[in-house]
Structure formats: structure tokens, C-alpha cells
Design a protein around this motif. Structure first.
Motif, PDB file in Angstrom:
ATOM      1  N   GLU A 155      -9.945  13.087  10.832  1.00 25.16           N
ATOM      2  CA  GLU A 155      -8.689  13.698  10.401  1.00 25.16           C
ATOM      3  C   GLU A 155      -8.087  14.550  11.508  1.00 25.16           C
ATOM      4  O   GLU A 155      -6.921  14.917  11.447  1.00 25.16           O
ATOM      5  CB  GLU A 155      -8.934  14.545   9.157  1.00 25.16           C
ATOM      6  N   ARG A 171      -1.709   4.821  11.377  1.00 24.89           N
ATOM      7  CA  ARG A 171      -2.182   5.029  10.008  1.00 24.89           C
ATOM      8  C   ARG A 171      -1.047   5.570   9.141  1.00 24.89           C
ATOM      9  O   ARG A 171      -0.058   6.107   9.641  1.00 24.89           O
ATOM     10  CB  ARG A 171      -3.312   6.052   9.969  1.00 24.89           C
ATOM     11  N   TYR A 225     -16.023   6.565  14.253  1.00 23.74           N
ATOM     12  CA  TYR A 225     -15.732   7.975  13.941  1.00 23.74           C
ATOM     13  C   TYR A 225     -14.275   8.295  14.224  1.00 23.74           C
ATOM     14  O   TYR A 225     -13.613   9.003  13.458  1.00 23.74           O
ATOM     15  CB  TYR A 225     -16.626   8.893  14.780  1.00 23.74           C
ATOM     16  N   GLU A 263     -11.908   7.289  11.565  1.00 27.09           N
ATOM     17  CA  GLU A 263     -12.065   8.029  10.316  1.00 27.09           C
ATOM     18  C   GLU A 263     -11.604   9.477  10.429  1.00 27.09           C
ATOM     19  O   GLU A 263     -11.259  10.115   9.436  1.00 27.09           O
ATOM     20  CB  GLU A 263     -13.544   7.999   9.904  1.00 27.09           C
ATOM     21  N   THR A 290     -12.979  15.565  13.964  1.00 25.73           N
ATOM     22  CA  THR A 290     -13.312  16.239  12.711  1.00 25.73           C
ATOM     23  C   THR A 290     -13.196  15.230  11.579  1.00 25.73           C
ATOM     24  O   THR A 290     -12.115  14.687  11.330  1.00 25.73           O
ATOM     25  CB  THR A 290     -12.377  17.426  12.445  1.00 25.73           C
ATOM     26  N   LEU A 291     -14.291  14.962  10.882  1.00 28.71           N
ATOM     27  CA  LEU A 291     -14.346  13.940   9.842  1.00 28.71           C
ATOM     28  C   LEU A 291     -13.902  14.507   8.505  1.00 28.71           C
ATOM     29  O   LEU A 291     -13.808  15.730   8.327  1.00 28.71           O
ATOM     30  CB  LEU A 291     -15.770  13.385   9.743  1.00 28.71           C
ATOM     31  N   PRO A 292     -13.604  13.644   7.515  1.00 27.31           N
ATOM     32  CA  PRO A 292     -13.133  14.103   6.205  1.00 27.31           C
ATOM     33  C   PRO A 292     -14.076  15.093   5.521  1.00 27.31           C
ATOM     34  O   PRO A 292     -13.631  15.949   4.758  1.00 27.31           O
ATOM     35  CB  PRO A 292     -13.008  12.810   5.393  1.00 27.31           C
ATOM     36  N   ASP A 293     -15.383  14.996   5.786  1.00 22.87           N
ATOM     37  CA  ASP A 293     -16.329  15.914   5.144  1.00 22.87           C
ATOM     38  C   ASP A 293     -16.472  17.225   5.901  1.00 22.87           C
ATOM     39  O   ASP A 293     -17.295  18.068   5.554  1.00 22.87           O
ATOM     40  CB  ASP A 293     -17.704  15.251   4.982  1.00 22.87           C
ATOM     41  N   THR A 340      -1.251   8.211   7.374  1.00 22.13           N
ATOM     42  CA  THR A 340      -1.268   9.622   7.752  1.00 22.13           C
ATOM     43  C   THR A 340      -2.115   9.751   9.006  1.00 22.13           C
ATOM     44  O   THR A 340      -3.352   9.829   8.925  1.00 22.13           O
ATOM     45  CB  THR A 340      -1.863  10.505   6.638  1.00 22.13           C
ATOM     46  N   PRO A 391      -4.124  11.214  12.236  1.00 19.41           N
ATOM     47  CA  PRO A 391      -4.852  12.471  12.381  1.00 19.41           C
ATOM     48  C   PRO A 391      -4.056  13.467  13.212  1.00 19.41           C
ATOM     49  O   PRO A 391      -3.167  13.084  13.985  1.00 19.41           O
ATOM     50  CB  PRO A 391      -6.124  12.047  13.112  1.00 19.41           C
TER      51      PRO A 391
END
Length: 222
Positions: A91, A142, A86, A89, A204-207, A144, A146
Motif C-alpha cells: 500500500e 491499479r 510484495y 501488494e 508497507t503491506l496491507p497488514d 488505487t 500505492p
């Protein structure tokens, strides 16, 4: 718990291929020699892209990739394993720490000292150290990174060996200059406040979903 087999595999491949030195391998990969040394002493685990390059240099198929992947999966205790996926992944990451400098902001020396407090076997401690440092790379290097926000209690910044803490505090200053990274310190004079009952981090995830990891003195839960 499976051990980190990367050091043994990497040394074997270097020997097998005409005695390639660490310096020569570093040049082929366009990385520092010190990074190769860290791979071979279990202080760091190759990231996926680097593992692919190593396999390409030695023509070893997916051997290094699979070994590195297994090491990353095996190093954390079972209760921690869901969180790094998580974290990689997310953001946005928002963390609170009252007792230690957050793991993502720890220097190698400070992280080693923290792990030593847990009285882990030396091999396990070195594996977890490698995993912690690899997590830092995964998050901050990365394309970008987070947005990250860290709230740390001042007490955590005043505890530890003076030499180790000097390096750690300078590292925090350097990290705080990064874009998309916020570091807040709760001063001692703030008194009691909400949150002191335990450390936690929110991702906070991409979705748009939010995942939390909370820890206590014995373990943690995602």
C-alpha cells in the motif's frame, strides 16, 4: 531460466485463427496496436486481465495466462523473485536510489540502456526489460495505486546519453504530477549523507508489515 514464450504463442494463435492481424487483435482487446507489438517482441508481458482476454478471443483455455505467468516468474534472477509479489501488494512504497533512476520510474529507452550496462545476453535483457515495464503497470495502473515516495541522488539524473536522459527527465516530471507519488532529489551540494552505501526500497503491506529490498552491484536481497 525459462524464456518468455508469449511472443511465439501469440503469433501462433493469430496465425491459427484465420491470420488475425495485430490491429484486429488490438481492436478486440480495446488496446493499442503498439501494445500487441510489444507482446510479440518480448518487450512486455501481458498482465493477468489482458492474458484472460486474449485466451477468450482465441478460445485457448488458459494457455496465454499460464505462459505469461511463467514468463513473469522466470524473468527475474532468483534473488529478485520474492520482491515483485510484495511490491504488487504494498500500500506504500518508499525507495532510495543513488546510482540510477528508480526502476519503477524508468522509460523503456533508459531501462534498456541500464540493462545493457550489465552485459546481459540480448534475449535475457529484453525479458528483464519486459518484466520491469510490467512491474510499472502493476504498481501504477491499479484501481488505487500505492502511495510512493522516491528519493534520488542528483548524480543519477546527470548520467546517461543526452537524448535518452531528456526523455527520462520529462517522464519524471510527468510522473511527479501524479497523485500519491512524491519525488525528491538530493542535490549534489548536500555532500555526504546517510544511505549512500546502497539502494533500497521499503514496502508497507496491507497488514502493516514492512518488507525491504536492498541491492548491491552484484545482486539484491528481500
Amino acid at each position: 531460466m525459462t524464456t518468455n514464450g508469449v511472443p511465439r504463442i501469440l503469433k501462433f494463435l493469430r496465425t491459427l485463427n484465420g491470420g488475425m492481424t495485430q490491429e484486429q487483435l488490438a481492436q478486440r482487446l480495446s488496446v493499442s496496436t503498439s501494445l500487441i507489438a510489444k507482446f510479440e517482441t518480448a518487450r512486455q508481458i501481458p498482465l493477468p486481465d489482458t492474458a484472460v482476454q486474449i485466451d477468450e478471443v482465441f478460445g485457448s483455455g488458459t494457455l496465454v495466462q499460464e505462459t505469461a505467468d511463467n514468463a513473469r516468474r522466470a524473468v527475474p534472477p532468483d534473488w529478485f523473485q520474492p520482491w515483485p509479489e510484495y511490491e504488487a501488494e504494498a500500500e506504500m512504497l518508499r525507495a532510495y536510489q543513488s546510482t540510477y533512476v528508480p526502476g519503477l520510474l524508468q522509460t523503456e529507452a533508459y531501462a534498456r540502456a541500464v540493462l545493457a550496462v550489465g552485459m546481459l545476453p540480448p534475449e535475457v535483457a529484453e525479458q528483464r526489460l519486459a518484466h520491469r515495464l510490467a512491474r510499472q503497470v502493476t504498481v501504477f495502473d491499479r484501481r488505487t495505486p500505492p502511495v510512493t515516495s522516491f528519493i534520488v541522488d542528483e548524480a543519477a539524473l546527470r548520467r546517461g546519453d543526452p537524448v535518452v536522459m531528456k526523455e527520462q527527465l520529462l517522464h519524471l516530471v510527468e510522473m511527479s504530477r501524479r497523485d500519491r507519488l512524491l519525488l525528491h532529489v538530493v542535490p549534489l551540494y548536500a555532500g555526504l549523507y546517510a544511505g549512500q552505501s546502497g539502494n533500497f526500497i521499503l514496502g508497507t503491506l496491507p497488514d502493516g508489515a514492512t518488507v525491504a529490498y536492498a541491492e548491491n552491484p552484484l545482486d539484491g536481497r528481500t
